[in-house]
Design an enzyme around this catalytic site. Sequence first.
Site, PDB file in Angstrom:
ATOM      1  N   ARG A   1       0.824  -1.214   0.000  1.00 36.84           N
ATOM      2  CA  ARG A   1       0.000   0.000   0.000  1.00 36.84           C
ATOM      3  C   ARG A   1       0.861   1.267   0.000  1.00 36.84           C
ATOM      4  NH1 ARG A   1      -2.704  -4.224   1.935  1.00 36.84           N
ATOM      5  NH2 ARG A   1      -4.994  -4.281   2.007  1.00 36.84           N
TER       6      ARG A   1
ATOM      7  N   ARG B   1      -5.771 -18.366  -9.197  1.00 32.71           N
ATOM      8  CA  ARG B   1      -6.629 -17.784  -8.143  1.00 32.71           C
ATOM      9  C   ARG B   1      -7.784 -16.970  -8.725  1.00 32.71           C
ATOM     10  NH1 ARG B   1      -2.872 -15.267  -3.541  1.00 32.71           N
ATOM     11  NH2 ARG B   1      -4.877 -15.249  -2.442  1.00 32.71           N
TER      12      ARG B   1
ATOM     13  N   SER C   1     -12.697 -10.064   2.646  1.00 29.81           N
ATOM     14  CA  SER C   1     -11.430  -9.895   1.939  1.00 29.81           C
ATOM     15  C   SER C   1     -10.986  -8.441   1.919  1.00 29.81           C
ATOM     16  CB  SER C   1     -11.557 -10.402   0.492  1.00 29.81           C
ATOM     17  OG  SER C   1     -10.458  -9.940  -0.266  1.00 29.81           O
TER      18      SER C   1
ATOM     19  N   GLN D   1      -8.435  -7.486   0.348  1.00 29.91           N
ATOM     20  CA  GLN D   1      -7.985  -7.184  -1.016  1.00 29.91           C
ATOM     21  C   GLN D   1      -9.139  -6.645  -1.843  1.00 29.91           C
ATOM     22  OE1 GLN D   1      -6.168 -10.804  -2.431  1.00 29.91           O
ATOM     23  NE2 GLN D   1      -4.431 -10.629  -1.028  1.00 29.91           N
TER      24      GLN D   1
ATOM     25  N   ASP E   1      -3.962 -15.390   7.674  1.00 30.48           N
ATOM     26  CA  ASP E   1      -2.713 -15.923   7.118  1.00 30.48           C
ATOM     27  C   ASP E   1      -1.956 -16.800   8.120  1.00 30.48           C
ATOM     28  OD1 ASP E   1      -3.145 -14.685   4.695  1.00 30.48           O
ATOM     29  OD2 ASP E   1      -2.022 -12.882   5.228  1.00 30.48           O
TER      30      ASP E   1
ATOM     31  N   LYS F   1      -6.200 -19.156  -1.101  1.00 30.68           N
ATOM     32  CA  LYS F   1      -4.973 -18.372  -0.873  1.00 30.68           C
ATOM     33  C   LYS F   1      -3.905 -18.808  -1.892  1.00 30.68           C
ATOM     34  CE  LYS F   1      -6.556 -15.929   2.491  1.00 30.68           C
ATOM     35  NZ  LYS F   1      -6.746 -14.489   2.298  1.00 30.68           N
TER      36      LYS F   1
ATOM     37  N   ARG G   1      -4.985 -23.826   1.491  1.00 33.30           N
ATOM     38  CA  ARG G   1      -4.150 -23.997   2.693  1.00 33.30           C
ATOM     39  C   ARG G   1      -4.676 -25.069   3.635  1.00 33.30           C
ATOM     40  NH1 ARG G   1      -2.134 -17.709   3.520  1.00 33.30           N
ATOM     41  NH2 ARG G   1      -0.317 -17.979   2.180  1.00 33.30           N
TER      42      ARG G   1
HETATM   43  C1  S3P Z   1      -4.144  -9.022   2.355  1.00 35.62           C
HETATM   44  C2  S3P Z   1      -5.390  -9.547   2.532  1.00 35.62           C
HETATM   45  C3  S3P Z   1      -5.640 -10.963   2.804  1.00 35.62           C
HETATM   46  C4  S3P Z   1      -4.371 -11.714   3.179  1.00 35.62           C
HETATM   47  C5  S3P Z   1      -3.213 -11.339   2.300  1.00 35.62           C
HETATM   48  C6  S3P Z   1      -2.929  -9.856   2.420  1.00 35.62           C
HETATM   49  C7  S3P Z   1      -4.017  -7.580   2.118  1.00 35.62           C
HETATM   50  O1  S3P Z   1      -6.162 -11.564   1.633  1.00 35.62           O
HETATM   51  O2  S3P Z   1      -4.595 -13.101   3.118  1.00 35.62           O
HETATM   52  O3  S3P Z   1      -2.054 -12.058   2.661  1.00 35.62           O
HETATM   53  O4  S3P Z   1      -2.893  -7.034   2.205  1.00 35.62           O
HETATM   54  O5  S3P Z   1      -5.043  -6.931   1.831  1.00 35.62           O
HETATM   55  P1  S3P Z   1      -7.748 -11.565   1.318  1.00 35.62           P
HETATM   56  O6  S3P Z   1      -8.167 -10.205   0.978  1.00 35.62           O
HETATM   57  O7  S3P Z   1      -7.883 -12.518   0.158  1.00 35.62           O
HETATM   58  O8  S3P Z   1      -8.398 -12.102   2.568  1.00 35.62           O
END
Ligand code: S3P
Length: 448
Positions: free
Chosen positions: A33, A129, A174, A176, A327, A354, A358
């Site tokens: 970020r 993915r 999520s 992300q 994680d 992931k 996992r």
């Molecule tokens: C992350 C969000 C998580 C995490 C990843 C880092 C991030 O993923 O598992 O290692 O930096 O926003 P998800 O958004 O798929 O949960």
Amino acid sequence: MSGHGTPIPMTSHRAEPLKGVAEVPGDKSISHRSLILGAMAIGETRISGLLEGDDVLDTAKAMQAFGAEVVNHGGGKWSVFGVGVGGFAEPDQVIDCGNSGTGVRLIMGTMATSPITATFTGDASLNGRPMARITDPLALFGAKAVGRKGGRLPMTIVGAAEPTPVRYVVPVPSAQVKSAVLLAGLNAPGKTVVIEKEATRDHSERMLAGFGAEITVEDTEEGRVITLTGRPELKPQEIAVPRDPSSAAFPVCAALITPGSDVLVPGIGLNPTRAGLFYTLQDMGADLIFENPREEGGEPVADLRAKYSPDMQGIEVPPARAASMIDEYPVLSVVASFASGKTMMAGVKELRVKESDRIDAMARGLRANGVTVAEGEDWWSVDGLGPDGVPGGGTCESFLDHRIAMSFMVMGMGAQNPVTVDDGSPITTSFPIFEPLMTGLGAKFTRA
Ligand code: S3P
């Protein structure tokens, strides 16, 4: 990039008592970020403590491809000279995000509301993915995506020339997805609203506010409602990246299962949306304490002290805690093998999408080392064998997943027999100094 080279088989032998100070690298989420928001600001953002793992380096290259200048001053100090919100140039090459779901999803979001086209790819893990979770909301802004069957990479995103702001309820827990929508919202006029039913890591919200965006967060009956006003002028920042709790998890868990250990892991980011593992370990009876709690760069930070903990008990991990330790379930399952009784981990369907599935990857490796595991679509459980009860002696596949590889290296440190990982090369995606750091504490790793 990772996982493209020759596999590196690694074996972890019973460790000496772990002693010393484990200075783990910078936080991966905050590092991505910092580079992306730095590229969206006008002027020089200075970053110290940037994680220099492959995932983040791929994001740095991507920011250059979109027109930002990124300078590595050495020693974890970097500068990003940003192009401003909406200032991305069209890259003339395919953007390769290597192993990183966070990198590709956040960057797709950031470019999706600019009138440019970019094609994204990654390694075999990333190209398997799901991306529809990102392209569905980006389509609401007016962006178009063409990828492989099932919404997989390689994929081309045609950014919206006239983006409209959106109101989006994130269907899966999520960060992300949430962050991709917020970053897309930066270049849409008006207010973009993102609603999440379960709180996930909130670094994007905190950092957007830090860079000067107008952003509000409200807890309502519908969930966490995040409202971002588009087209801000982001101001460059000085960012000190805290050390990564997800990397701290490995020396901490190794100390808990290795007789005679006493390890200090200083300066760890303990944002409540990230710290769930440490509370879970304490609930299991781990000798783990937070020393010197403080605030650094807008994030809560403390030093973690972990000692050998032969009296840990299996527990039911509260499903409400899942997002704050998503994680960390792989390494938690290793600790659970050394506890007494069953550890139940439910509400964790996201683990299946992931860097690897996992639950499946850990279940296979744990069974290969003599541990009983049960699993369903969104849960799994581990039958603990007690402090000296794990036979080990197995070979585990890492499935191009850094956290699977590191978890089994930790397992070998306390098991009766050595544990082998078929390919440790993915470790460099998030924790490039894992091997020297762990052996410096007393781990015994060999490469086959
Ligand atoms: C992350 C969000 C998580 C995490 C990843 C880092 C991030 O993923 O598992 O290692 O930096 O926003 P998800 O958004 O798929 O949960």
